[in-house]
Design an enzyme around this catalytic site. Structure first.
Site, PDB file in Angstrom:
ATOM      1  N   TYR A  24       4.297  16.436   7.684  1.00 38.14           N
ATOM      2  CA  TYR A  24       5.180  15.898   6.626  1.00 38.14           C
ATOM      3  C   TYR A  24       6.633  15.809   7.080  1.00 38.14           C
ATOM      4  O   TYR A  24       7.363  14.942   6.610  1.00 38.14           O
ATOM      5  CB  TYR A  24       5.022  16.713   5.327  1.00 38.14           C
ATOM      6  CG  TYR A  24       3.703  16.384   4.662  1.00 38.14           C
ATOM      7  CD1 TYR A  24       3.525  15.176   3.999  1.00 38.14           C
ATOM      8  CD2 TYR A  24       2.613  17.246   4.771  1.00 38.14           C
ATOM      9  CE1 TYR A  24       2.305  14.839   3.431  1.00 38.14           C
ATOM     10  CE2 TYR A  24       1.385  16.919   4.207  1.00 38.14           C
ATOM     11  CZ  TYR A  24       1.244  15.711   3.541  1.00 38.14           C
ATOM     12  OH  TYR A  24       0.026  15.369   2.990  1.00 38.14           O
ATOM     13  N   GLN A  52       1.760   5.526  -5.777  1.00 42.29           N
ATOM     14  CA  GLN A  52       1.042   6.581  -5.039  1.00 42.29           C
ATOM     15  C   GLN A  52       1.866   6.963  -3.811  1.00 42.29           C
ATOM     16  O   GLN A  52       1.518   7.901  -3.100  1.00 42.29           O
ATOM     17  CB  GLN A  52      -0.320   6.072  -4.568  1.00 42.29           C
ATOM     18  CG  GLN A  52      -1.218   5.628  -5.700  1.00 42.29           C
ATOM     19  CD  GLN A  52      -2.415   4.850  -5.162  1.00 42.29           C
ATOM     20  OE1 GLN A  52      -3.448   5.429  -4.825  1.00 42.29           O
ATOM     21  NE2 GLN A  52      -2.296   3.547  -5.072  1.00 42.29           N
ATOM     22  N   HIS A  94       1.827  10.983  -6.761  1.00 39.18           N
ATOM     23  CA  HIS A  94       1.435  11.809  -5.609  1.00 39.18           C
ATOM     24  C   HIS A  94       2.598  12.619  -5.039  1.00 39.18           C
ATOM     25  O   HIS A  94       2.532  13.082  -3.908  1.00 39.18           O
ATOM     26  CB  HIS A  94       0.810  10.934  -4.509  1.00 39.18           C
ATOM     27  CG  HIS A  94      -0.559  10.442  -4.845  1.00 39.18           C
ATOM     28  ND1 HIS A  94      -1.224   9.480  -4.110  1.00 39.18           N
ATOM     29  CD2 HIS A  94      -1.412  10.780  -5.849  1.00 39.18           C
ATOM     30  CE1 HIS A  94      -2.416   9.251  -4.653  1.00 39.18           C
ATOM     31  NE2 HIS A  94      -2.547  10.008  -5.711  1.00 39.18           N
ATOM     32  N   CYS A 115      12.416  32.296  -6.368  1.00 39.85           N
ATOM     33  CA  CYS A 115      11.730  33.601  -6.377  1.00 39.85           C
ATOM     34  C   CYS A 115      11.799  34.307  -5.018  1.00 39.85           C
ATOM     35  O   CYS A 115      11.393  35.466  -4.903  1.00 39.85           O
ATOM     36  CB  CYS A 115      10.288  33.449  -6.836  1.00 39.85           C
ATOM     37  SG  CYS A 115       9.189  32.699  -5.602  1.00 39.85           S
TER      38      CYS A 115
HETATM   39  P1  OAD Z   1      -4.458   2.650   1.982  1.00 37.45           P
HETATM   40  O1  OAD Z   1      -4.012   2.819   3.386  1.00 37.45           O
HETATM   41  O2  OAD Z   1      -5.762   3.235   1.600  1.00 37.45           O
HETATM   42  O3  OAD Z   1      -4.523   1.093   1.644  1.00 37.45           O
HETATM   43  C1  OAD Z   1      -3.476   0.242   1.945  1.00 37.45           C
HETATM   44  C2  OAD Z   1      -3.780  -1.116   1.343  1.00 37.45           C
HETATM   45  O4  OAD Z   1      -2.663  -1.956   1.548  1.00 37.45           O
HETATM   46  C3  OAD Z   1      -4.991  -1.825   1.940  1.00 37.45           C
HETATM   47  O5  OAD Z   1      -5.805  -2.332   0.893  1.00 37.45           O
HETATM   48  C4  OAD Z   1      -4.382  -2.986   2.749  1.00 37.45           C
HETATM   49  O6  OAD Z   1      -5.200  -4.142   2.753  1.00 37.45           O
HETATM   50  C5  OAD Z   1      -3.105  -3.228   1.993  1.00 37.45           C
HETATM   51  N1  OAD Z   1      -2.004  -3.785   2.807  1.00 37.45           N
HETATM   52  C6  OAD Z   1      -1.643  -3.464   4.067  1.00 37.45           C
HETATM   53  N2  OAD Z   1      -0.544  -4.112   4.458  1.00 37.45           N
HETATM   54  C7  OAD Z   1      -0.188  -4.882   3.401  1.00 37.45           C
HETATM   55  C8  OAD Z   1       0.883  -5.809   3.161  1.00 37.45           C
HETATM   56  N3  OAD Z   1       1.809  -6.058   4.079  1.00 37.45           N
HETATM   57  N4  OAD Z   1       0.933  -6.433   1.960  1.00 37.45           N
HETATM   58  C9  OAD Z   1      -0.007  -6.192   1.009  1.00 37.45           C
HETATM   59  N5  OAD Z   1      -1.032  -5.326   1.169  1.00 37.45           N
HETATM   60  C10 OAD Z   1      -1.120  -4.686   2.343  1.00 37.45           C
HETATM   61  O7  OAD Z   1      -3.268   3.184   1.056  1.00 37.45           O
HETATM   62  P2  OAD Z   1      -3.311   3.614  -0.488  1.00 37.45           P
HETATM   63  O8  OAD Z   1      -4.269   2.784  -1.254  1.00 37.45           O
HETATM   64  O9  OAD Z   1      -1.904   3.664  -0.957  1.00 37.45           O
HETATM   65  O10 OAD Z   1      -2.775   9.959  -0.998  1.00 37.45           O
HETATM   66  O11 OAD Z   1      -3.852   5.086  -0.391  1.00 37.45           O
HETATM   67  C11 OAD Z   1      -3.994   5.845  -1.561  1.00 37.45           C
HETATM   68  C12 OAD Z   1      -3.757   7.301  -1.285  1.00 37.45           C
HETATM   69  O12 OAD Z   1      -4.598   7.715  -0.215  1.00 37.45           O
HETATM   70  C13 OAD Z   1      -2.364   7.630  -0.785  1.00 37.45           C
HETATM   71  O13 OAD Z   1      -1.425   7.787  -1.808  1.00 37.45           O
HETATM   72  C14 OAD Z   1      -2.571   8.906  -0.043  1.00 37.45           C
HETATM   73  C15 OAD Z   1      -3.826   8.539   0.699  1.00 37.45           C
HETATM   74  O14 OAD Z   1      -4.615   9.556   1.112  1.00 37.45           O
HETATM   75  C16 OAD Z   1      -2.465  11.228  -0.660  1.00 37.45           C
HETATM   76  O15 OAD Z   1      -2.002  11.540   0.434  1.00 37.45           O
HETATM   77  C17 OAD Z   1      -2.748  12.195  -1.757  1.00 37.45           C
END
Ligand code: OAD
Length: 232
Positions: A55, A90, A107, A137
């Protein structure tokens, strides 16, 4: 009561063109790291240094990143209808705020620290380590204020209320693989909202959306915002 509210869910894809890697695209973060090693409470209990390193690096990358045209377009939209445009993200990168939007962070945020002992929260330093003490704390139990797998996302009651009363639900750059966010489209549709997906490609939830706008967020989101404002 249903008004003109628009709920916009954003995922990692909206920040991809700001240089921040997504999770599940080719070469994404989860191809480089195992979720079980860096993004669960058990991983933190087992190896806090490794989790902090992960992180700390992401915090440094986010601090360097700039919002792109998609973030700016959403700010433009929210400025016109401040009470009716609700951004739920997210993402933990803070780019909506850098662009001037207000967003609900389901998140967490890289810029915040959380005490695992007393639940206090404060601004995270650039680098966190397992010896850091909670300013409230005094316990050395500080962690990033990030929702890990197996934990409950934040602000769920507030988000549910928005989903049940919105006229339109839009998901931008999210793969639809992580619940509860993946289920928001169905929740909103059940309550009568029109649904729009903006993504480079089909997601796991594409079937649940009425309308699909395909392409990079930095192009498609400003065009969608322009059309919406012109039709108002
Ligand atoms: P993902 O990496 O799972 O998905 C990213 C999405 O963005 C995919 O569907 C791609 O097709 C799309 N994408 C990529 N580049 C793009 C662009 N330039 N324009 C439009 N779309 C694009 O990411 P999230 O769905 O955000 O949680 O993932 C959800 C959660 O899973 C995150 O918040 C994180 C992760 O594990 C935690 O860490 C708790």
């Amino acid at each position: 009561m249903r008004g003109d509210k628009i709920v916009i869910l954003t995922g990692a894809g909206i920040s991809a063109e700001s240089g921040l890697g997504t999770f599940r695209d080719e070469g994404g973060l989860w191809a480089q790291h195992r979720i079980e090693d860096v993004a669960t409470p058990e991983a933190f209990a087992r190896n806090p240094e490794l989790v902090h390193r992960f992180y700390n690096l992401r915090r440094a990358q986010a601090a360097e990143a700039e919002p792109n045209a998609a973030h700016h377009a959403l700010t433009r939209l929210q400025a016109v209808w401040p009470d009716d445009v609700v951004i739920v993200t997210q993402n933990v990168d803070g780019l909506h705020e850098k662009a001037g939007s207000a967003a609900i962070h389901m998140h967490g945020a890289l810029t915040r620290a959380l005490c695992a002992k007393c639940d206090a929260r404060w601004d995270a330093p650039a680098q966190m380590c397992r010896h850091d003490r909670c300013p409230h704390c005094g316990t050395a139990a500080t962690r990033p204020d990030i929702v890990w797998f197996g934990e409950m996302p934040y602000h769920m009651d507030e988000i549910a209320a928005h989903l049940q009363t919105c006229a339109m639900f839009v998901a931008i750059g999210t793969s639809g693989q992580v619940y509860p966010a993946a289920g928001f489209v169905q929740e909103a549709a059940l309550c009568g909202a029109a649904t729009v997906e903006i993504n480079m490609r089909d997601s796991d939830m594409s079937h649940a959306f009425d309308t699909h706008l395909k392409g990079p967020a930095s192009k498609v989101v400003p065009q969608w915002v322009d059309r919406l404002l012109a039709s108002a």
